[in-house]
Design a protein around this motif. Structure first.
Motif, short mmCIF file in Angstrom:
data_model
loop_
_atom_site.label_atom_id
_atom_site.label_comp_id
_atom_site.label_asym_id
_atom_site.label_seq_id
_atom_site.Cartn_x
_atom_site.Cartn_y
_atom_site.Cartn_z
N TYR A 15 22.84 35.77 -24.94
CA TYR A 15 22.54 35.33 -23.58
C TYR A 15 23.48 35.99 -22.58
N VAL A 16 22.93 36.28 -21.41
CA VAL A 16 23.73 36.65 -20.24
C VAL A 16 22.89 36.32 -19.02
N TRP A 17 23.51 35.85 -17.96
CA TRP A 17 22.74 35.55 -16.76
C TRP A 17 22.49 36.83 -15.98
N ALA A 18 21.46 36.82 -15.16
CA ALA A 18 21.12 38.01 -14.36
C ALA A 18 20.26 37.60 -13.17
N LYS A 19 20.14 38.54 -12.24
CA LYS A 19 19.22 38.39 -11.10
C LYS A 19 18.26 39.56 -11.13
N TYR A 20 16.97 39.25 -11.12
CA TYR A 20 15.94 40.29 -11.23
C TYR A 20 14.80 39.96 -10.28
N GLU B 99 14.06 28.16 -12.60
CA GLU B 99 13.50 27.72 -11.33
C GLU B 99 14.55 26.98 -10.50
N GLY B 100 14.68 27.39 -9.25
CA GLY B 100 15.60 26.75 -8.32
C GLY B 100 17.00 27.31 -8.33
N ALA B 101 17.31 28.20 -9.25
CA ALA B 101 18.67 28.73 -9.37
C ALA B 101 18.97 29.74 -8.27
N ASP B 102 20.15 29.61 -7.65
CA ASP B 102 20.60 30.63 -6.71
C ASP B 102 21.98 31.16 -7.06
N LYS B 103 22.57 30.67 -8.17
CA LYS B 103 23.81 31.20 -8.71
C LYS B 103 23.99 30.62 -10.10
N ILE B 104 24.62 31.40 -10.99
CA ILE B 104 24.83 30.95 -12.37
C ILE B 104 26.25 31.33 -12.79
N GLN B 105 26.95 30.39 -13.43
CA GLN B 105 28.28 30.70 -13.96
C GLN B 105 28.14 31.54 -15.23
N ASP B 106 29.18 32.33 -15.54
CA ASP B 106 29.17 33.06 -16.79
C ASP B 106 28.98 32.09 -17.95
N ILE B 107 28.11 32.46 -18.89
CA ILE B 107 27.64 31.53 -19.92
C ILE B 107 28.63 31.46 -21.08
N VAL C 102 23.94 25.93 -19.69
CA VAL C 102 24.08 26.96 -18.67
C VAL C 102 24.29 26.27 -17.32
N ILE C 103 25.43 26.54 -16.67
CA ILE C 103 25.78 25.86 -15.42
C ILE C 103 25.17 26.64 -14.26
N VAL C 104 24.34 25.95 -13.48
CA VAL C 104 23.50 26.60 -12.48
C VAL C 104 23.64 25.89 -11.14
N ARG C 105 23.66 26.70 -10.06
CA ARG C 105 23.69 26.12 -8.72
C ARG C 105 22.30 26.16 -8.10
N ASN C 106 21.94 25.07 -7.42
CA ASN C 106 20.70 25.00 -6.65
C ASN C 106 21.07 24.50 -5.26
N GLY C 107 21.13 25.41 -4.28
CA GLY C 107 21.62 25.05 -2.96
C GLY C 107 23.13 24.98 -2.96
#
Length: 376
Positions: A197-202, A218-226, A232-237
């Motif tokens: 796993y690795v987070w990404a923006k595509y 869905e709803g993610a606008d930032k993700i911490q390194d996994i 998986v720690i994810v920011r929404n807003g």
């Protein structure tokens, strides 16, 4: 370039063979640098004007305050103190400054030439370094041979055998052999891979790359390194939550901050206070702390109530609130807060020391400054 051995009159508190089985930490006392072991015993007396932690079996030190060389864990110089500057050995190589030039040397103290390099970069533990030529970067090995021709605009430092790379403002990931394990087609990408796993923006969407397949969250606008593919720690807003390995929200995005560590509990902040929840979003430890660090592998978490102390997974205070802790060492590089391999670096009454999980001070001694333990 010769190497030489002198002892500088050191009174060692262990035999050389036993030293090699231990980790050492650098300390500073009365303006001089020395090293202790995990029993709190002084292994190398504080006789150096300055120094750096052990790395790859050697530590850079200066005895006169002017020129740098390298000692082994017995305190003997094994590479002459003839350098104006000396970096840590990593992957068997170090960058030093000599006669106005930066050069690579190996652990025998011999120069390793790299033809055509515009700039020298520190080696990774895997034995490769970034190689820059004509504004592009590739990789070289410990013999100065090119592993990967310069083809990327950026190569970030290796983590767990992988490095993120950029080409034409698109990001991917390579391994230590220069193989592109994730193609350079993402707008952003994480620093390291865990369990594939690795987070990404595509295409303006955030998600995870799961063994080569990009999956939108869905709803993610930032993700911490996994660190855990199922958390998986994810920011929404402006708030954070957690998704699982199926990209399903298992903890809603209702927290101002989330910190992950060892075990099942997460340190989370709501308002100005920190507490701990489990993977079911159940409150396990009350939200009453000014700051908090997630649990370490030793089963303790650093929490702050004016001062820092340590609690167990039931919220019981194991070590009282009487310390300062920091995320920086002598050279201002980040390190883990709290306990790491059985000890925590803390500050009390303007002095630094190590405590064990029962709160005992190693060697019953405090120092002017203190590094984390590093394997030699």
């Amino acid at each position: 370039m010769k190497k030489f051995v002198i002892t500088l009159g050191l009174s060692l508190s262990c035999f050389v063979l036993s030293c090699y089985a231990q980790d050492l930490a650098m300390f500073k006392k009365d303006g001089k640098v020395g090293f202790i072991n995990k029993s709190g015993e002084v292994v190398i007396d504080p006789v150096y004007s300055n120094g750096k932690s052990f790395s790859d079996g050697l530590a850079a030190v200066t005895y006169s305050g002017k020129m740098w060389g390298y000692i082994d864990s017995s305190g003997k110089f094994v590479i002459d103190p003839i350098f104006k500057r000396a970096n840590d050995f990593v992957g068997g190589m170090a960058i030093v400054s000599m006669n106005g030039d930066n050069i690579y040397i190996n652990k025998e103290g011999n120069e390793v030439n790299v033809k055509g390099a515009d700039k020298l970069y520190e080696f990774a533990p895997e034995g490769v370094a970034i190689y820059k030529s004509n504004r592009r970067v590739g990789l070289i090995d410990q013999f100065g041979e090119v592993v990967l021709d310069p083809k990327y605009d950026v190569i970030r430092p290796f983590v767990n055998g992988y490095a993120k790379v950029a080409l034409n403002n698109k990001w991917g990931i390579i391994d230590v052999k220069g193989n592109e394990v994730i193609p350079t087609k993402y707008e952003e990408i994480g620093h390291f891979i865990i369990d594939g796993y690795v987070w990404a923006k595509y295409n303006d969407s955030f998600g995870v790359i799961d063994n080569g397949e990009f999956k939108v969250i869905e709803g993610a606008d930032k993700i911490q390194d996994i660190e855990n593919s199922n958390q998986v720690i994810v920011r929404n807003g402006k708030t954070w939550g957690v998704v699982n390995d199926k990209q399903e929200w298992i903890i809603p995005s209702i927290y101002e901050d989330i910190r992950q560590g060892h075990g099942d509990l997460l340190a989370v902040r709501t308002g100005r206070k920190w507490g701990f929840i489990n993977a079911k979003n159940e409150r396990v430890i009350s939200f009453k702390y000014d700051d908090a660090v997630a649990f370490s592998e030793d089963g303790l978490a650093a929490v702050k109530s004016h001062k820092w102390g340590f609690i167990d997974t039931k919220g019981t205070v194991v070590i009282p609130f009487e310390y300062d802790i920091t995320a920086f060492n002598f050279s201002f590089t980040t390190q883990e807060k709290g306990f790491f391999e059985g000890v925590a670096r803390v500050k009390k009454n303007k002095k630094w020391g190590f405590i064990d999980t029962k709160g005992n001070v190693l060697g019953n001694t405090w120092y002017d400054n203190l590094e984390l333990f590093n394997k030699k």
